[in-house]
Scaffold this motif. Structure first.
Motif, PDB file in Angstrom:
ATOM      1  N   CYS A  16      -0.799  -3.559  20.677  1.00  0.00           N
ATOM      2  CA  CYS A  16      -1.648  -3.103  19.574  1.00  0.00           C
ATOM      3  C   CYS A  16      -2.509  -1.918  19.985  1.00  0.00           C
ATOM      4  CB  CYS A  16      -2.537  -4.252  19.084  1.00  0.00           C
ATOM      5  SG  CYS A  16      -1.651  -5.558  18.205  1.00  0.00           S
ATOM      6  N   ALA A  17      -3.009  -1.944  21.223  1.00  0.00           N
ATOM      7  CA  ALA A  17      -3.845  -0.841  21.714  1.00  0.00           C
ATOM      8  C   ALA A  17      -3.054   0.459  21.758  1.00  0.00           C
ATOM      9  CB  ALA A  17      -4.401  -1.179  23.093  1.00  0.00           C
ATOM     10  N   LEU A  18      -1.841   0.394  22.320  1.00  0.00           N
ATOM     11  CA  LEU A  18      -1.013   1.591  22.392  1.00  0.00           C
ATOM     12  C   LEU A  18      -0.457   1.974  21.028  1.00  0.00           C
ATOM     13  CD1 LEU A  18       0.960   1.229  25.744  1.00  0.00           C
ATOM     14  CD2 LEU A  18      -1.070   2.576  25.258  1.00  0.00           C
ATOM     15  N   LEU A  19      -0.276   0.986  20.152  1.00  0.00           N
ATOM     16  CA  LEU A  19       0.205   1.283  18.801  1.00  0.00           C
ATOM     17  C   LEU A  19      -0.805   2.146  18.046  1.00  0.00           C
ATOM     18  CD1 LEU A  19       2.193   0.896  16.459  1.00  0.00           C
ATOM     19  CD2 LEU A  19       0.987  -1.227  15.893  1.00  0.00           C
ATOM     20  N   ALA A  20      -2.080   1.802  18.185  1.00  0.00           N
ATOM     21  CA  ALA A  20      -3.121   2.564  17.481  1.00  0.00           C
ATOM     22  C   ALA A  20      -3.111   4.025  17.921  1.00  0.00           C
ATOM     23  CB  ALA A  20      -4.496   1.941  17.745  1.00  0.00           C
ATOM     24  N   THR A  21      -3.032   4.252  19.229  1.00  0.00           N
ATOM     25  CA  THR A  21      -3.030   5.632  19.724  1.00  0.00           C
ATOM     26  C   THR A  21      -1.713   6.329  19.398  1.00  0.00           C
ATOM     27  OG1 THR A  21      -2.275   4.921  21.923  1.00  0.00           O
ATOM     28  CG2 THR A  21      -4.643   5.088  21.572  1.00  0.00           C
ATOM     29  N   SER A 129      -3.861   2.421  32.079  1.00  0.00           N
ATOM     30  CA  SER A 129      -4.491   1.108  32.146  1.00  0.00           C
ATOM     31  C   SER A 129      -3.626   0.056  31.456  1.00  0.00           C
ATOM     32  CB  SER A 129      -5.887   1.148  31.515  1.00  0.00           C
ATOM     33  OG  SER A 129      -5.848   1.673  30.207  1.00  0.00           O
ATOM     34  N   ALA A 130      -3.004   0.412  30.334  1.00  0.00           N
ATOM     35  CA  ALA A 130      -2.134  -0.533  29.627  1.00  0.00           C
ATOM     36  C   ALA A 130      -0.857  -0.813  30.415  1.00  0.00           C
ATOM     37  CB  ALA A 130      -1.799  -0.005  28.241  1.00  0.00           C
ATOM     38  N   VAL A 131      -0.200   0.247  30.892  1.00  0.00           N
ATOM     39  CA  VAL A 131       1.032   0.074  31.667  1.00  0.00           C
ATOM     40  C   VAL A 131       0.728  -0.582  33.005  1.00  0.00           C
ATOM     41  CG1 VAL A 131       2.948   1.271  32.803  1.00  0.00           C
ATOM     42  CG2 VAL A 131       2.199   2.000  30.539  1.00  0.00           C
ATOM     43  N   VAL A 150       5.510  -2.978  26.192  1.00  0.00           N
ATOM     44  CA  VAL A 150       4.282  -2.209  25.968  1.00  0.00           C
ATOM     45  C   VAL A 150       4.590  -0.851  25.351  1.00  0.00           C
ATOM     46  CG1 VAL A 150       2.286  -1.151  27.075  1.00  0.00           C
ATOM     47  CG2 VAL A 150       3.055  -3.401  27.819  1.00  0.00           C
ATOM     48  N   THR A 151       5.538  -0.127  25.947  1.00  0.00           N
ATOM     49  CA  THR A 151       5.803   1.246  25.487  1.00  0.00           C
ATOM     50  C   THR A 151       6.571   1.292  24.165  1.00  0.00           C
ATOM     51  OG1 THR A 151       7.828   1.335  26.844  1.00  0.00           O
ATOM     52  CG2 THR A 151       5.785   2.160  27.833  1.00  0.00           C
ATOM     53  N   SER A 152       7.158   0.156  23.731  1.00  0.00           N
ATOM     54  CA  SER A 152       7.805   0.153  22.423  1.00  0.00           C
ATOM     55  C   SER A 152       6.791   0.379  21.312  1.00  0.00           C
ATOM     56  CB  SER A 152       8.554  -1.168  22.195  1.00  0.00           C
ATOM     57  OG  SER A 152       7.666  -2.275  22.250  1.00  0.00           O
ATOM     58  N   ALA A 153       5.502   0.211  21.632  1.00  0.00           N
ATOM     59  CA  ALA A 153       4.451   0.525  20.661  1.00  0.00           C
ATOM     60  C   ALA A 153       4.536   1.986  20.237  1.00  0.00           C
ATOM     61  CB  ALA A 153       3.082   0.230  21.265  1.00  0.00           C
TER      62      ALA A 153
END
Length: 407
Positions: A16-21, A129-131, A150-153
């Motif tokens: 969700c964090a990476l999706l927003a960005t 930080s996410a990865v 994670v990166t599929s976001a």
């Protein structure tokens, strides 16, 4: 290590964090050429803004990767999301000042360049930080799947973002950008309330679980990082060119071009997401096989963009590009982190998360330059770049296989 249910929750929050960005980035890339034309800025102005902010992002990602290891992944992820929110508001406000006639020409360009660069300085904390968190809670065998989760976001964001932008550009070209601030603040709240703080011992797991049998440094990870940079350089050339191409070749207005770019990117992202959820995350194909499937597919996609004579061919090319991108980044990232030594782990993680920005340092200005000679030439150049990259990676994988380093 976290329990299975706790890991699932963590991956969802990171997603969700990476999706927003990602939605924010795809909205910006979808509307940027049209906003540039609306404000009477040239292709070089837009390319400079993209390239300069990407350079800062690449440097920042490497720095934040090392900071996150000591300060904590959650804390640095929150810093990145907060910086993204404030930076997006400042960037959109600079455009607003330009559209309102408060500033224009060189002053507008400088305001956009400074605000976007300042945003990149802080928002570059988000990907590493996410990865890094995902790598820390995954095993070496599950690393491709973990990185893909994670990166599929990014792919989901590229589906949602263009549609979202296309819906709101009717209200105004800046409406999508301003609304992104709300989305990233919601992601920041979610991370603050729900993401567990990773214990220092767990964070060290990321640097201790890879290639423990080979203490000496190796150059192989950097070749995979370089290939990732080339993949994103080609994509940056395409994104820099496509909006202007719709205006100059298909004679669309700036708003219509933004919508068409959005739809084309949605098609590509949907194919990419299909690849990631269809087989990448299931782990049925080795990372080496995926790499050698993805790179030629990308080269073919850009070649079709160069040869296109209709929108149908363009969308076929974007579909192939999506399938290639869906396999390329997670497999190259996994290969880089698998073949590196423990001492190389922090720097490789930082580099691999910076590859998008590295590609955007070179891609936009190169595309803007050759666009002046032939508006389709950036696509041909991207195809040639991927062909060379494919050959280099093939040779590297053969050497690793012979030396017995493959997993």
């Amino acid at each position: 290590m976290l329990t299975s249910s706790a890991s699932t929750t963590v991956f969802r929050i990171l997603f969700c964090a990476l999706l927003a960005t990602s939605v924010g980035q795809s909205v910006m890339l979808t509307t940027l050429p049209s906003m540039g034309r609306q404000a009477n800025l040239s292709e070089f102005h837009i390319a400079t803004i993209m390239s300069s902010s990407a350079l800062i992002f690449a440097i920042g990602t490497n720095v934040w990767s090392k900071v996150a290891k000591h300060a904590g992944f959650k804390r640095i992820l929150m810093v990145g999301l907060a910086g993204y929110s404030v930076g997006t508001f400042a960037f959109a406000s600079a455009w607003m000042a330009g559209f309102s006639g408060i500033i224009g020409g060189t002053n507008l360009f400088l305001a956009l360049l400074i605000s976007r660069s300042m945003q990149s300085t802080i928002m570059s904390a988000t990907p590493p930080s996410a990865v890094g968190y995902a790598v820390a809670i995954s095993s070496a065998q599950g690393r491709v799947s973990a990185i893909s989760k994670v990166t599929s976001a990014s792919n989901v964001g590229q589906i949602i973002g263009p549609a979202y932008a296309g819906l709101l550009v009717g209200v105004g070209l800046l409406a999508p950008l301003y609304s992104i601030v709300i989305l990233t603040l919601m992601a920041l709240t979610l991370v603050y309330l729900k993401l567990p703080i990773l214990a220092p011992s767990a964070q060290q797991h990321a640097a201790q679980s890879v290639n423990t049998d080979n203490p000496s440094k190796t150059k192989s990870p950097y070749i995979f990082v370089g290939a990732c940079v080339c993949v994103f350089c080609a994509m940056a050339m395409m994104q820099q060119t496509l909006g202007f191409f719709f205006i100059d070749f298909y004679n669309y207005t700036p708003v219509e071009a933004a919508r068409q770019v959005g739809f084309a990117m949605m098609v590509s992202a949907a194919a990419s997401l299909t690849a990631q959820f269809g087989w990448v995350q299931k782990g049925r194909v080795s990372e080496e096989t995926m790499i050698m499937m993805a790179l030629p597919l990308l080269g073919l996609a850009y070649l079709l963009l160069f040869l296109q004579a209709s929108l149908f061919t363009l969308y076929i090319a974007m579909t192939l590009m999506g399938l290639g991108m869906g396999m390329a980044y997670p497999s190259l990232a996994a290969a880089a982190t698998t073949y590196c030594t423990p001492s190389q782990q922090p720097s490789i993680t930082g580099l691999i998360t910076a590859t998008t920005a590295m590609g955007y340092i070179v891609g936009p200005p190169l595309a803007a330059s050759i666009y002046q000679y032939d508006i389709a030439l950036p696509f041909a150049t991207a195809s040639a770049l991927l062909a060379v990259t494919t050959c280099i990676i093939f040779i590297t994988l053969q050497q690793l296989k012979k030396s017995g380093q493959n997993t």
